[in-house]
Design an enzyme around this catalytic site. Structure first.
Site, PDB file in Angstrom:
ATOM      1  CG  HIS A   1      27.868 -27.700  -8.085  1.00 35.21           C
ATOM      2  ND1 HIS A   1      28.734 -27.949  -7.060  1.00 35.21           N
ATOM      3  CD2 HIS A   1      28.634 -27.302  -9.134  1.00 35.21           C
ATOM      4  CE1 HIS A   1      29.976 -27.697  -7.454  1.00 35.21           C
ATOM      5  NE2 HIS A   1      29.940 -27.294  -8.703  1.00 35.21           N
TER       6      HIS A   1
ATOM      7  CE1 TYR B   1      27.580 -28.704   1.386  1.00 37.10           C
ATOM      8  CE2 TYR B   1      27.761 -27.630   3.532  1.00 37.10           C
ATOM      9  CZ  TYR B   1      27.459 -27.571   2.179  1.00 37.10           C
ATOM     10  OH  TYR B   1      27.037 -26.381   1.628  1.00 37.10           O
TER      11      TYR B   1
ATOM     12  N   PRO C   1      26.972 -20.621   8.143  1.00 36.41           N
ATOM     13  CG  PRO C   1      29.270 -20.530   7.743  1.00 36.41           C
ATOM     14  CD  PRO C   1      28.243 -20.256   8.785  1.00 36.41           C
TER      15      PRO C   1
ATOM     16  CE  LYS D   1      18.908 -22.659   1.992  1.00 35.84           C
ATOM     17  NZ  LYS D   1      19.530 -22.946   0.711  1.00 35.84           N
TER      18      LYS D   1
ATOM     19  CE1 TYR E   1      23.927 -27.000   0.636  1.00 36.14           C
ATOM     20  CE2 TYR E   1      23.583 -26.495  -1.682  1.00 36.14           C
ATOM     21  CZ  TYR E   1      24.416 -26.551  -0.569  1.00 36.14           C
ATOM     22  OH  TYR E   1      25.731 -26.138  -0.682  1.00 36.14           O
TER      23      TYR E   1
HETATM   24  P1  RFL Z   1      26.913  -7.415   3.595  1.00 38.61           P
HETATM   25  O1  RFL Z   1      27.526  -8.225   2.502  1.00 38.61           O
HETATM   26  O2  RFL Z   1      27.494  -7.519   4.944  1.00 38.61           O
HETATM   27  O3  RFL Z   1      26.916  -5.908   3.115  1.00 38.61           O
HETATM   28  C1  RFL Z   1      26.597  -4.853   3.986  1.00 38.61           C
HETATM   29  C2  RFL Z   1      27.340  -3.622   3.520  1.00 38.61           C
HETATM   30  O4  RFL Z   1      26.987  -2.518   4.342  1.00 38.61           O
HETATM   31  C3  RFL Z   1      28.159  -1.773   4.630  1.00 38.61           C
HETATM   32  N1  RFL Z   1      27.916  -0.995   5.864  1.00 38.61           N
HETATM   33  C4  RFL Z   1      27.595   0.306   5.862  1.00 38.61           C
HETATM   34  N2  RFL Z   1      27.432   1.180   4.878  1.00 38.61           N
HETATM   35  C5  RFL Z   1      27.110   2.450   5.198  1.00 38.61           C
HETATM   36  N3  RFL Z   1      26.972   2.868   6.474  1.00 38.61           N
HETATM   37  C6  RFL Z   1      27.117   2.019   7.506  1.00 38.61           C
HETATM   38  N4  RFL Z   1      26.964   2.437   8.756  1.00 38.61           N
HETATM   39  C7  RFL Z   1      27.455   0.674   7.219  1.00 38.61           C
HETATM   40  N5  RFL Z   1      27.665  -0.415   7.977  1.00 38.61           N
HETATM   41  C8  RFL Z   1      27.949  -1.422   7.139  1.00 38.61           C
HETATM   42  C9  RFL Z   1      29.247  -2.816   4.761  1.00 38.61           C
HETATM   43  O5  RFL Z   1      30.538  -2.269   4.542  1.00 38.61           O
HETATM   44  C10 RFL Z   1      28.849  -3.794   3.650  1.00 38.61           C
HETATM   45  O6  RFL Z   1      29.458  -3.483   2.404  1.00 38.61           O
HETATM   46  O7  RFL Z   1      25.353  -7.737   3.745  1.00 38.61           O
HETATM   47  P2  RFL Z   1      24.241  -8.158   2.640  1.00 38.61           P
HETATM   48  O8  RFL Z   1      24.309  -7.242   1.450  1.00 38.61           O
HETATM   49  O9  RFL Z   1      22.998  -8.311   3.389  1.00 38.61           O
HETATM   50  O10 RFL Z   1      24.736  -9.582   2.084  1.00 38.61           O
HETATM   51  C11 RFL Z   1      24.778 -10.689   2.943  1.00 38.61           C
HETATM   52  C12 RFL Z   1      25.875 -11.671   2.499  1.00 38.61           C
HETATM   53  O11 RFL Z   1      27.081 -10.959   2.310  1.00 38.61           O
HETATM   54  C13 RFL Z   1      26.091 -12.782   3.534  1.00 38.61           C
HETATM   55  O12 RFL Z   1      24.850 -13.248   4.017  1.00 38.61           O
HETATM   56  C14 RFL Z   1      26.852 -13.991   2.936  1.00 38.61           C
HETATM   57  O13 RFL Z   1      28.159 -13.645   2.589  1.00 38.61           O
HETATM   58  C15 RFL Z   1      26.875 -15.147   3.931  1.00 38.61           C
HETATM   59  N6  RFL Z   1      27.646 -16.300   3.448  1.00 38.61           N
HETATM   60  C16 RFL Z   1      27.114 -17.199   2.540  1.00 38.61           C
HETATM   61  N7  RFL Z   1      25.886 -16.980   2.026  1.00 38.61           N
HETATM   62  C17 RFL Z   1      25.377 -17.836   1.073  1.00 38.61           C
HETATM   63  O14 RFL Z   1      24.250 -17.610   0.625  1.00 38.61           O
HETATM   64  N8  RFL Z   1      26.081 -18.900   0.591  1.00 38.61           N
HETATM   65  C18 RFL Z   1      27.324 -19.179   1.052  1.00 38.61           C
HETATM   66  O15 RFL Z   1      27.943 -20.108   0.542  1.00 38.61           O
HETATM   67  C19 RFL Z   1      27.878 -18.337   2.084  1.00 38.61           C
HETATM   68  N9  RFL Z   1      29.105 -18.562   2.577  1.00 38.61           N
HETATM   69  C20 RFL Z   1      28.938 -16.529   3.938  1.00 38.61           C
HETATM   70  C21 RFL Z   1      29.646 -17.684   3.488  1.00 38.61           C
HETATM   71  C22 RFL Z   1      29.547 -15.648   4.847  1.00 38.61           C
HETATM   72  C23 RFL Z   1      30.818 -15.903   5.308  1.00 38.61           C
HETATM   73  N10 RFL Z   1      31.374 -14.958   6.205  1.00 38.61           N
HETATM   74  C24 RFL Z   1      32.689 -14.481   6.137  1.00 38.61           C
HETATM   75  C25 RFL Z   1      30.518 -14.226   7.110  1.00 38.61           C
HETATM   76  C26 RFL Z   1      30.913 -17.960   3.942  1.00 38.61           C
HETATM   77  C27 RFL Z   1      31.492 -17.087   4.874  1.00 38.61           C
HETATM   78  C28 RFL Z   1      32.854 -17.470   5.376  1.00 38.61           C
HETATM   79  C1  PHB Z   2      31.654 -21.425  -0.012  1.00 41.75           C
HETATM   80  O1  PHB Z   2      31.990 -21.886  -1.128  1.00 41.75           O
HETATM   81  O2  PHB Z   2      32.195 -20.414   0.459  1.00 41.75           O
HETATM   82  C2  PHB Z   2      30.588 -22.110   0.753  1.00 41.75           C
HETATM   83  C3  PHB Z   2      29.870 -23.145   0.176  1.00 41.75           C
HETATM   84  C4  PHB Z   2      28.892 -23.795   0.897  1.00 41.75           C
HETATM   85  C5  PHB Z   2      28.624 -23.408   2.185  1.00 41.75           C
HETATM   86  C6  PHB Z   2      29.328 -22.364   2.770  1.00 41.75           C
HETATM   87  C7  PHB Z   2      30.315 -21.708   2.049  1.00 41.75           C
HETATM   88  O3  PHB Z   2      27.670 -24.077   2.889  1.00 41.75           O
END
Ligand code: RFL
Ligand code: PHB
Length: 389
Positions: free
Chosen positions: A72, A200, A292, A296, A384
């Site tokens: 993108h 957005y 989100p 990041k 971004y």
């Molecule tokens: P995770 O993915 O939470 O993984 C941590 C893992 O640790 C496990 N765990 C344990 N394991 C062993 N012993 C324990 N005591 C434990 N406790 C926990 C968990 O089961 C899990 O598998 O952290 P990590 O690896 O640091 O990754 C971070 C990302 O997952 C997170 O920052 C992103 O998903 C955030 N996020 C977004 N980030 C972006 O860069 N771009 C995006 O577009 C974006 N969109 C989002 C998002 C997060 C969202 N939610 C649901 C929070 C959109 C959403 C809706």
């Molecule tokens: C997503 O596709 O899940 C998404 C994209 C951009 C954002 C947050 C989430 O800023």
């Protein structure tokens, strides 16, 4: 059991770190609380910065992302039913990759399997011992047995609710937090995305985001009050509300369908300092959370992994601990800038319950400034696409 690096958490941070270390001949054991199926079913991030894209390629997991991911070159910001575009490519030369975290996690698992990486799933009672000594140890329970790993270092990649951050004494750890008074209701649907780039949308009824995973899979979000539950949002209600909040032309061409996933995520900004205590390192969501709006979270997990990976390579290959000593400060310097960007995007685009008429005018003025100023657009674009590592 003995290994060089014990990795707690099998999300993107833990999997990517174990993969990168393996390629440099550094041995690790990964412990994950959930089953693999559970980890692979989580729908989360969708936007990957250039720096993270390059790191994934370096880790040998870029092939499918390069084939199926969508490059993108910009995003749309919309307000009062008008949209304008931020052209990343023209403003900065950079782009982002739209590729689901779910797919990325799948690719990382495949790579770890192919290399025979040691992983324990569904572990319980994970405890970190003696992290402030030269001989740390991690104990855990797996399939009814008590096990223990002697290691050189512990990487705490276990997300916001994990044990790693909680293992650092209160007297050492400082936490910074802002909780926002709303959440995001997300829907995944097997429909073509409404736009070829993300929209957005700031609207008086609340923020909305149109995103995607691939040409036949859309991801949409609505700002909702914190008290709302998924059950009270039927698919029809969701589509109706989304159509109200996005520009008219997009609303008219929006293809709705059955939601295949629906969830509400609260929004929070959080940072824990320092990110190292002795031989324990925090990585990714274990140390910080961003709302989100700036996309990041996953990308910060990747930059933390990059700094830790380089630090550990320097330790094992050159006997030089400079990277280990500076890991926390180096990672935090990038994290705070991404925290600032995510907070500013959230503040700019959402409706806050206690917002005054003055606050509203400030939002409008900032959006108008963004629409007309190349300098303002360049600043948004460079944040971004991701600041350099
Ligand atoms: P995770 O993915 O939470 O993984 C941590 C893992 O640790 C496990 N765990 C344990 N394991 C062993 N012993 C324990 N005591 C434990 N406790 C926990 C968990 O089961 C899990 O598998 O952290 P990590 O690896 O640091 O990754 C971070 C990302 O997952 C997170 O920052 C992103 O998903 C955030 N996020 C977004 N980030 C972006 O860069 N771009 C995006 O577009 C974006 N969109 C989002 C998002 C997060 C969202 N939610 C649901 C929070 C959109 C959403 C809706
Ligand atoms: C997503 O596709 O899940 C998404 C994209 C951009 C954002 C947050 C989430 O800023």
């Amino acid at each position: 059991m003995r290994t060089q690096v014990a990795i707690i958490g099998g999300g993107p941070a833990g999997l990517l770190l174990s993969q990168l270390l393996h390629q440099q001949g550094i041995d690790s054991v990964l412990l994950e609380r959930q089953s693999r199926a559970y980890v692979l079913a989580r729908i989360r991030a969708g936007v990957i910065e250039t720096g993270a894209v390059e790191l994934l390629r370096e880790a040998g997991v870029g092939e499918r992302m390069d084939r199926e991911g969508l490059v993108h070159e910009g995003i749309y910001l919309a307000t009062s039913n008008r949209g304008f575009r931020i052209d990343f490519k023209q403003l900065t030369g950079g782009t982002v990759m739209v590729y689901g975290q779910t797919e990325l996690t799948f690719d990382l698992y495949q790579a770890r399997d192919a290399m025979g990486g040691t992983m324990f799933h569904e572990v319980d009672q994970v405890r970190i011992h003696d992290a402030d000594t030269d001989k740390p140890r991690v104990s855990f329970r797996h399939e009814g047995r008590d096990l223990s790993i002697d290691c050189d270092f512990v990487a705490g990649c276990d997300g916001f609710h994990g044990v790693s951050r909680k293992s650092i004494p209160d007297s050492v750890l400082r936490e910074f937090e802002r909780v926002y008074p709303f959440g995001w209701l997300g829907v995944l649907s097997k429909t073509p995305p409404v736009s070829d780039e993300l929209i957005y949308a700031s609207h008086e009824r609340g923020f909305a985001l149109c995103s995607m995973r691939n040409p036949n899979l859309s991801r949409y979000y609505l700002q909702v009050p914190l008290e709302h539950t998924v059950e009270q949002w039927s698919d029809d209600d969701f589509w109706q509300e989304l159509r109200r909040r996005i520009p008219h032309d997009a609303a008219e061409s929006l293809v709705s369908g059955i939601s295949i996933e629906k969830s509400i995520a609260p929004l929070r900004s959080f940072v824990a300092e320092p990110m190292r205590w002795g031989r324990l390192f925090l990585c990714g969501d274990a140390a910080h959370i961003v709302p989100p709006t700036g996309a990041k979270g996953l990308n910060l997990a990747a930059s933390d992994v990059y700094y830790l990976w380089r630090a550990l390579c320097r330790h094992y290959e050159e006997g030089d601990d400079q990277g280990i000593e500076t890991y926390s400060a180096t990672a935090l310097s990038r994290i705070w800038k991404a925290e600032r960007f995510s907070w500013s995007m959230t503040r700019l685009l959402h409706r806050f319950p206690d917002q005054s008429s003055f606050d509203l005018r400030m939002q409008q003025a900032e959006l108008e400034y963004l629409e007309t100023s190349v300098a303002a657009q360049t600043s948004l674009a460079e944040n971004y696409i991701g600041l350099p590592y």
